[in-house]
Design an enzyme around this catalytic site. Structure first.
Site, mmCIF file in Angstrom:
data_model
loop_
_atom_site.group_PDB
_atom_site.id
_atom_site.type_symbol
_atom_site.label_atom_id
_atom_site.label_comp_id
_atom_site.label_asym_id
_atom_site.label_seq_id
_atom_site.Cartn_x
_atom_site.Cartn_y
_atom_site.Cartn_z
ATOM 1 N N GLU A 8 44.189 3.272 40.763
ATOM 2 C CA GLU A 8 45.078 4.394 41.044
ATOM 3 C C GLU A 8 44.444 5.745 40.708
ATOM 4 O OE1 GLU A 8 48.434 4.667 42.240
ATOM 5 O OE2 GLU A 8 47.932 2.680 43.011
ATOM 6 N N ASP A 24 48.428 10.147 52.264
ATOM 7 C CA ASP A 24 48.718 8.754 52.633
ATOM 8 C C ASP A 24 50.120 8.599 53.213
ATOM 9 O OD1 ASP A 24 50.225 9.194 50.375
ATOM 10 O OD2 ASP A 24 49.720 7.288 49.415
#
Length: 288
Positions: A8, A24
């Protein structure tokens, strides 16, 4: 959680201050677990924090976040200064605690409850479900953890709870998730997710090297994460949340240093391994 932290945020410890738009399709992504402005989990974090600390600098974004979450919008036009405010509040222990609580209730516990239903016994399988729900979410869309598991079970004729060998089921669900990263239902995520397949490749490597228990020396060798070595150290310790086994990380290669947090002289990285709902979780403590 440490492997997920690396995927992450590019570091093993908890990057509570992380905040950026990674394009995204989910707006701004923030915090150690990637809370986004489009799917509503960033809103949940900020509302919970505001209930305890009403005058915080993120409170003013709540109306905009409600609108964005309602429409699952990746717009950032109403979020000027949002990341600056997030990073400022993330220095506060109370905000860090709220982030951890949100992850526990929204992602960790549901993933481990699903692992129980599926009959998963290996720590590696249970860690994979947690990592998947963090990236893919716990909803009912075609890219969700539930959808990926459903397709895997359909392909294999069931789950480990229904007699499928877990050592066959886990590689299959890893492969199904990799396929989803390359061909997601949500086209807005396609470009970004296509660049994250090494996330699944890392788990495939752990399967290929039979690191089912995530114990002893944990090794991964993939394109993005080459020749990494995590050596366990069985030392009991207690933190504010629970009791666990400390795992000392040995940094052995330059490529590992490239993705690990900077280490100063005499520093050590420790991963705390803890059992919550019967599942193994990896967390990180950085000792300077």
């Amino acid at each position: 959680m440490s492997l997920t932290n690396l995927f992450e945020n590019g570091r093993f410890d908890f990057d509570y201050e992380y905040c950026e738009n990674i394009n995204d399709g989910r707006g701004v992504t923030a915090g150690f677990a990637g809370f986004t402005t489009a799917n509503g989990d960033a809103l949940d974090v900020i509302q919970a924090y505001t209930a305890q600390h009403p005058s915080n600098s993120l409170a003013k974004y709540i109306p905009a976040l409600k609108l964005l979450a309602l429409n699952y919008s990746d717009s950032t036009s109403l979020l000027a200064g949002y990341c600056r405010a997030w990073m400022n509040e993330a220095k506060q222990p109370a905000f860090q605690d709220i982030q951890m609580a949100e992850v526990t209730t929204t992602y960790y516990q549901p993933s481990q409850q699903m692992a129980d239903v599926l009959g998963l016994q290996y720590a590696l399988s249970r860690a994979f479900l947690y990592d998947t729900i963090i990236q893919h979410g716990g909803g009912d869309d075609g890219d969700s953890l539930a959808a990926i598991v459903k397709r895997t079970n359909a392909e294999l004729g069931g789950s480990p709870a229904e007699g499928v060998d877990e050592s066959i089921w886990l590689p299959a669900v890893i492969s199904e998730r990799r396929e989803d990263l390359l061909h997601p239902d949500n086209a807005a995520t396609a470009d970004q997710w296509a660049q994250s397949t090494d996330r699944t490749d890392a788990y495939a490597q752990l399967v290929a090297t039979s690191q089912w228990a995530l114990a002893g020396t944990i090794r991964v060798n993939t394109t993005d994460y080459p020749d990494e070595s995590l050596a366990t150290k069985n030392t009991m310790a207690t933190n504010s949340a629970n009791c666990g086994v400390h795992v000392e990380q040995n940094v052995t290669t330059k490529s590992f240093l490239d993705v690990a947090p900077p280490l100063s002289g005499g520093s050590s990285l420790f991963l705390a391994s803890s059992a919550v709902l019967g599942a193994l979780t990896l967390t990180v403590l950085l000792l300077i």
